[in-house]
Design a protein around this motif. Structure first.
Motif, PDB file in Angstrom:
ATOM      1  N   LEU A 115       4.453   3.753  -7.010  1.00  0.00           N
ATOM      2  CA  LEU A 115       3.809   3.624  -5.706  1.00  0.00           C
ATOM      3  C   LEU A 115       4.873   3.775  -4.624  1.00  0.00           C
ATOM      4  O   LEU A 115       5.882   3.070  -4.639  1.00  0.00           O
ATOM      5  CB  LEU A 115       3.123   2.261  -5.584  1.00  0.00           C
ATOM      6  N   PHE A 116       4.658   4.689  -3.680  1.00  0.00           N
ATOM      7  CA  PHE A 116       5.621   4.945  -2.601  1.00  0.00           C
ATOM      8  C   PHE A 116       4.941   4.673  -1.268  1.00  0.00           C
ATOM      9  O   PHE A 116       3.841   5.150  -1.009  1.00  0.00           O
ATOM     10  CB  PHE A 116       6.097   6.398  -2.658  1.00  0.00           C
ATOM     11  N   ALA A 141      -9.797   4.701 -14.254  1.00  0.00           N
ATOM     12  CA  ALA A 141     -10.510   5.645 -13.389  1.00  0.00           C
ATOM     13  C   ALA A 141     -10.000   5.530 -11.955  1.00  0.00           C
ATOM     14  O   ALA A 141      -9.870   4.425 -11.416  1.00  0.00           O
ATOM     15  CB  ALA A 141     -12.008   5.366 -13.433  1.00  0.00           C
ATOM     16  N   GLY A 142      -9.659   6.653 -11.350  1.00  0.00           N
ATOM     17  CA  GLY A 142      -9.199   6.684  -9.964  1.00  0.00           C
ATOM     18  C   GLY A 142      -7.700   6.552  -9.801  1.00  0.00           C
ATOM     19  O   GLY A 142      -7.161   6.855  -8.747  1.00  0.00           O
ATOM     20  N   ILE A 143      -7.004   6.096 -10.832  1.00  0.00           N
ATOM     21  CA  ILE A 143      -5.546   5.974 -10.759  1.00  0.00           C
ATOM     22  C   ILE A 143      -4.965   7.320 -11.187  1.00  0.00           C
ATOM     23  O   ILE A 143      -4.929   7.657 -12.372  1.00  0.00           O
ATOM     24  CB  ILE A 143      -5.022   4.823 -11.654  1.00  0.00           C
ATOM     25  N   GLU A 144      -4.551   8.095 -10.188  1.00  0.00           N
ATOM     26  CA  GLU A 144      -4.030   9.440 -10.424  1.00  0.00           C
ATOM     27  C   GLU A 144      -3.008   9.776  -9.340  1.00  0.00           C
ATOM     28  O   GLU A 144      -3.041   9.185  -8.254  1.00  0.00           O
ATOM     29  CB  GLU A 144      -5.173  10.455 -10.419  1.00  0.00           C
ATOM     30  N   PRO A 145      -2.093  10.691  -9.626  1.00  0.00           N
ATOM     31  CA  PRO A 145      -1.083  11.054  -8.626  1.00  0.00           C
ATOM     32  C   PRO A 145      -1.726  11.543  -7.323  1.00  0.00           C
ATOM     33  O   PRO A 145      -2.731  12.244  -7.331  1.00  0.00           O
ATOM     34  CB  PRO A 145      -0.305  12.186  -9.301  1.00  0.00           C
ATOM     35  N   GLY A 146      -1.152  11.111  -6.203  1.00  0.00           N
ATOM     36  CA  GLY A 146      -1.658  11.503  -4.891  1.00  0.00           C
ATOM     37  C   GLY A 146      -2.678  10.540  -4.312  1.00  0.00           C
ATOM     38  O   GLY A 146      -3.025  10.631  -3.136  1.00  0.00           O
ATOM     39  N   GLN A 151      -9.217   9.518   3.479  1.00  0.00           N
ATOM     40  CA  GLN A 151      -8.069   9.039   4.256  1.00  0.00           C
ATOM     41  C   GLN A 151      -6.767   9.636   3.772  1.00  0.00           C
ATOM     42  O   GLN A 151      -5.709   9.218   4.153  1.00  0.00           O
ATOM     43  CB  GLN A 151      -7.999   7.522   4.206  1.00  0.00           C
ATOM     44  N   GLU A 152      -6.809  10.615   2.888  1.00  0.00           N
ATOM     45  CA  GLU A 152      -5.589  11.233   2.401  1.00  0.00           C
ATOM     46  C   GLU A 152      -5.370  12.478   3.136  1.00  0.00           C
ATOM     47  O   GLU A 152      -4.561  12.943   3.656  1.00  0.00           O
ATOM     48  CB  GLU A 152      -5.671  11.491   0.908  1.00  0.00           C
ATOM     49  N   THR A 210       0.848  -1.186   0.000  1.00  0.00           N
ATOM     50  CA  THR A 210       0.000   0.000   0.000  1.00  0.00           C
ATOM     51  C   THR A 210       0.880   1.232   0.000  1.00  0.00           C
ATOM     52  O   THR A 210       2.033   1.180   0.411  1.00  0.00           O
ATOM     53  CB  THR A 210      -0.952   0.016   1.215  1.00  0.00           C
ATOM     54  N   GLY A 211       0.338   2.324  -0.482  1.00  0.00           N
ATOM     55  CA  GLY A 211       1.087   3.571  -0.503  1.00  0.00           C
ATOM     56  C   GLY A 211       0.361   4.612  -1.331  1.00  0.00           C
ATOM     57  O   GLY A 211      -0.814   4.477  -1.652  1.00  0.00           O
ATOM     58  N   THR A 212       1.098   5.647  -1.678  1.00  0.00           N
ATOM     59  CA  THR A 212       0.571   6.765  -2.453  1.00  0.00           C
ATOM     60  C   THR A 212       1.188   6.741  -3.848  1.00  0.00           C
ATOM     61  O   THR A 212       2.389   6.535  -3.989  1.00  0.00           O
ATOM     62  CB  THR A 212       0.914   8.097  -1.762  1.00  0.00           C
ATOM     63  N   LEU A 213       0.358   6.974  -4.853  1.00  0.00           N
ATOM     64  CA  LEU A 213       0.861   7.049  -6.226  1.00  0.00           C
ATOM     65  C   LEU A 213       1.554   8.393  -6.416  1.00  0.00           C
ATOM     66  O   LEU A 213       0.940   9.438  -6.232  1.00  0.00           O
ATOM     67  CB  LEU A 213      -0.284   6.893  -7.226  1.00  0.00           C
TER      68      LEU A 213
END
Length: 135
Positions: free
Chosen positions: A81-82, A99-104, A134-135, A60-63
């Motif tokens: 993914l970080f 859809a939904g796959i975007e930076p941040g 949750q961001e 898990t992480g942030t794009l």
């Protein structure tokens, strides 16, 4: 008083004060990385730095980045993914956009880890988008 006796004589809150001071002197990026590592642990995911080649892993992480890059004439969505410990490339072959796959955006992804050019990669992983709140 010996060193051991001094350790026992310290108040229990000493560790909290030390962590407080560390947080004050840490950069924003260090704090964000620590939060991501804790989130990885709390969701039961493997830290990216602990992933090995050919291992089935859930991370898990942030794009950080999302790009459209053709591979062999096939459209490909690639994302970095970080999770606070390291980065991993997530690659969806045959897609121009998702859809939904975007930076941040935070996601959980799972599949078999491969190594490409010395970096860990998940090809066509199963994934779950984390709620935006949750961001």
């Amino acid at each position: 008083m010996t060193g051991v006796a001094r350790e026992k004589a310290r108040p229990a809150g000493g560790g909290r004060f030390k962590r407080f001071l560390e947080r004050l002197s840490s950069s924003e990026e260090d704090l964000r990385s620590e939060e991501l590592r804790q989130e990885s642990d709390s969701t039961g995911c493997t830290r990216i730095c602990d992933c090995t080649d050919r291992q089935v892993a859930r991370v898990t992480g942030t794009l950080r980045t999302v790009t459209l890059r053709p591979r062999g004439g096939v459209p490909t969505v690639e994302a970095e993914l970080f999770d606070g410990s390291a980065s991993l490339d997530v690659v969806w072959l045959g897609r121009r956009a998702i859809a939904g796959i975007e930076p941040g955006r935070k996601i959980i992804a799972w599949g078999r880890v491969a190594t490409s050019h010395g970096r860990p990669v998940l090809f066509n992983p199963k994934y779950e988008l984390r709620p935006l709140g949750q961001e």
